[in-house]
Design an enzyme around this catalytic site. Structure first.
Site, PDB file in Angstrom:
ATOM      1  N   CYS A   1      37.868  40.575  37.633  1.00  0.00           N
ATOM      2  CA  CYS A   1      37.755  41.620  38.724  1.00  0.00           C
ATOM      3  C   CYS A   1      37.361  42.917  37.866  1.00  0.00           C
ATOM      4  O   CYS A   1      36.229  43.568  37.955  1.00  0.00           O
ATOM      5  CB  CYS A   1      38.581  41.871  39.594  1.00  0.00           C
ATOM      6  SG  CYS A   1      38.906  40.503  40.853  1.00  0.00           S
TER       7      CYS A   1
ATOM      8  N   HIS B   1      37.647  48.351  40.812  1.00  0.00           N
ATOM      9  CA  HIS B   1      39.039  47.636  40.613  1.00  0.00           C
ATOM     10  C   HIS B   1      40.064  48.905  40.975  1.00  0.00           C
ATOM     11  O   HIS B   1      39.890  49.916  40.399  1.00  0.00           O
ATOM     12  CB  HIS B   1      39.222  46.840  39.377  1.00  0.00           C
ATOM     13  CG  HIS B   1      40.340  46.238  39.330  1.00  0.00           C
ATOM     14  ND1 HIS B   1      40.459  44.722  39.784  1.00  0.00           N
ATOM     15  CD2 HIS B   1      41.486  46.353  39.062  1.00  0.00           C
ATOM     16  CE1 HIS B   1      41.604  44.155  39.643  1.00  0.00           C
ATOM     17  NE2 HIS B   1      42.504  45.250  39.317  1.00  0.00           N
TER      18      HIS B   1
END
Ligand code: NAG
Ligand code: NAG
Ligand code: NAG
Ligand code: NAG
Ligand code: NAG
Ligand code: NAG
Ligand code: NAG
Length: 515
Positions: free
Chosen positions: A70, A124
């Protein structure tokens, strides 16, 4: 030729600009979503809303994230820079502090007169975006996060004895959940609220849904669309005998969930029992149907002057090669669904098989909205606004004019780090910290091949040592789309490998036309 294209682009875009107003952008990123969508040819999927949107959109069958994790993937597509340029392969640094003051997509829209807002998981979280989702640079006001985020890993999944556990397979009743909600439902409601307001400026709204990221916690009614007898397992659910150990990701996060831990799967190469693989896949598909439903609700509130981009931040293995989760260079971990809807450009489904990368999103959105001149390609160590991708707009124009697809990228690039040649728990070889990284798996994917070299990597100079090769993988996509057979020891492949190796070392700049 270039003038013709500019003219065509201008004509197309003048349609987009209703009343001379710039189009809005709805930018939807779905966590860990592989192309498990019906219109992407997944028969296990039930995704009516995405399929309907696709009927008037461009869909890209060969779109790839730059790294199957991610944090690095998100910072990469949001800045249009690759992990090697960001020095980001883990989730522990903020690019403005470590490499350069790179501009993000929302920041560029904000600086060009847009109202920009972030709802849910877009950047993120944590240090990767300076604990603020890069707020002061990227967003017009404070990003929204669901309050139920804090129950993300809570023990709320009831097992067959009525005990509450932190499971991977976790269909729930919403009314039993803390605050009687789930994060993605809060995200949807915040999105609807934003879209229902009248804004004096065009908007760039980014919405990040968390599912189908594990744990697979979702309203259980979505299971009805996925009876267990309709769920199919991949054929290649054995670890390929010739898969180098360094390429293997031992899916530690999956093994750490209570329900999987109870299966006592041995580390690092133990297999998930088939009957449990089926339950995981069923819940992944159901969680995807849940997100499809939420996206459908969000789309009811957009007007006909809104560009919609929907994609996954990377892929996810559901038993392929005996693996789960992301953390690898295989297609199944790096390939993502990508849907781009541009109002009035197409009333039908337009499908592209071209190789494209998520670093292409930034220059594509700039060209679609014309908020500034097209982005220049970054030169080495360039810190000003530039792109390490290409605009997809010329290709999209070719497609709607039924022109034969012209190859614009000869290859795409992904990479994945490891702390050592053998899978390990400490350090976690699925997600090594920068200081633990000793090896980088560099991978090039052409229309015919995937070629990966696992080489020594200097984690303070951020440099590979191409003379120290630990393992090589070669897969031929003409015969082996699932990447099951590593051909790298076949003498007849020597010549092709030499060419692919050269292409891999030269990198992305060399794979792009007109550069
Ligand atoms: C980074 O870029 C922003 C926006 O262009 C600018 O306002 C800021 O001063 C820059 N910061 C540094 C440290 O250069
Ligand atoms: C990141 O956050 C810290 C603490 O709030 C702040 O001092 C610093 O200026 C921020 N970095 C940037 C580039 O804005
Ligand atoms: C897993 O190991 C535990 C402890 O050794 C044991 O009690 C349990 O029965 C094992 N479960 C399975 C499914 O083998
Ligand atoms: C899977 O099969 C094993 C062995 O037959 C059995 O013990 C277990 O209960 C089954 N698990 C599920 C989730 O059906
Ligand atoms: C492209 O082909 C489709 C299907 O054959 C057709 O409907 C469409 O009008 C064509 N578009 C152009 C611009 O020629
Ligand atoms: C790269 O690897 C080769 C082969 O192991 C070694 O001889 C060389 O010193 C390494 N180069 C660097 C810069 O570490
Ligand atoms: C790749 O496959 C070959 C067999 O085709 C195998 O011998 C070789 O060890 C594999 N490569 C690596 C680096 O493991």
């Amino acid at each position: 030729m270039i003038i013709m294209m500019k003219l065509l682009l201008f004509m197309l875009l003048s349609h987009v600009l209703v009343d001379g107003r710039k189009p809005n952008v709805l930018f939807i990123v779905v966590d860990d979503l592989r192309p498990s969508i019906k219109v992407f040819n997944d028969d296990n999927a039930y995704t009516p809303n995405l399929d309907i949107l696709a009927q008037k959109s461009f869909i890209f069958h060969n779109a790839f994230a730059q790294q199957a994790l991610c944090g690095p993937s998100r910072t990469s597509f949001l800045t249009s820079r690759r992990p090697d340029s960001l020095h980001l392969y883990d989730v522990h640094s903020y690019w403005r502090h470590t490499v350069g003051n790179f501009t993000t997509i929302p920041q560029h829209f904000k600086e060009n007169g847009y109202m920009t807002h972030s709802i849910g998981k877009v950047f993120h979280p944590g240090v990767v975006s300076n604990y603020t989702d890069d707020f002061q640079y990227s967003w017009s006001f404070k990003p929204f996060h669901p309050v139920t985020d804090k129950y993300k890993n809570s023990r709320v999944c009831v097992n067959r004895y009525g005990h509450k556990q932190a499971n991977i397979v976790c269909p729930v009743r919403i009314e039993d959940q803390p605050k009687e909600s789930l994060p993605d439902i809060e995200t949807l409601n915040a999105g609807l609220k934003f879209l229902q307001r009248k804004w004096s400026k065009p908007y760039f709204l980014a919405v990040g849904f968390q599912k189908p990221h594990i744990p697979l916690k979702y309203p259980r009614k979505y299971l009805d669309y996925h009876p267990l007898n309709k769920v199919t397992l991949p054929k290649n659910r054995q670890r390929p005998s010739d898969l180098p150990n360094v390429a293997w990701n031992p899916w530690l996060d999956v093994k750490s969930r209570d329900d999987v831990a109870a299966l006592n799967i041995s580390f690092p190469f133990g297999m998930m029992p088939d009957n449990f693989s089926l339950l995981i896949k069923q819940s992944y598909m159901a969680a995807t149907t849940y997100i499809d439903d939420l996206i459908g609700k969000l789309l009811t509130e957009i007007d006909d002057n809104t560009i919609v981009v929907i994609f996954g931040d990377h892929g996810f293995s559901l038993g392929e090669h005996g693996e789960f989760a992301k953390y690898s260079n295989f297609d199944v971990a790096t390939r993502v669904p990508l849907i781009i809807h541009v109002p009035k450009w197409t009333e039908t489904l337009v499908q592209s098989k071209e190789l494209v990368e998520l670093v292409d999103l930034f220059p594509t959105l700039v060209d679609l909205t014309q908020i500034s001149p097209s982005l220049d390609t970054c030169s080495e160590k360039e810190t000003k606004l530039c792109t390490e991708g290409i605009s997809l707009v010329p290709h999209m124009i070719d497609l709607i004019n039924n022109k034969t697809e012209k190859v614009r990228k000869r290859a795409i690039f992904t990479q994945y780090p490891r702390p050592g040649i053998y899978p390990s728990i400490y350090p976690n070889s699925d997600q090594p910290k920068l200081t633990d990284i000793q090896i980088m798996g560099y991978s090039i994917r052409t229309s015919l091949f995937r070629y990966t070299e696992w080489v020594e990597f200097d984690n303070s100079l951020f440099l590979p040592n191409w003379s120290k090769v630990y393992a090589i993988e070669l897969y031929c996509h003409q015969f082996d789309k699932a990447e099951n057979i590593n051909l790298s020891n076949r003498p007849q492949m020597k010549h092709i490998m030499r060419r692919l190796r050269k292409q891999l070392i030269r990198g992305w700049r060399d794979a792009v036309d007109n550069f």
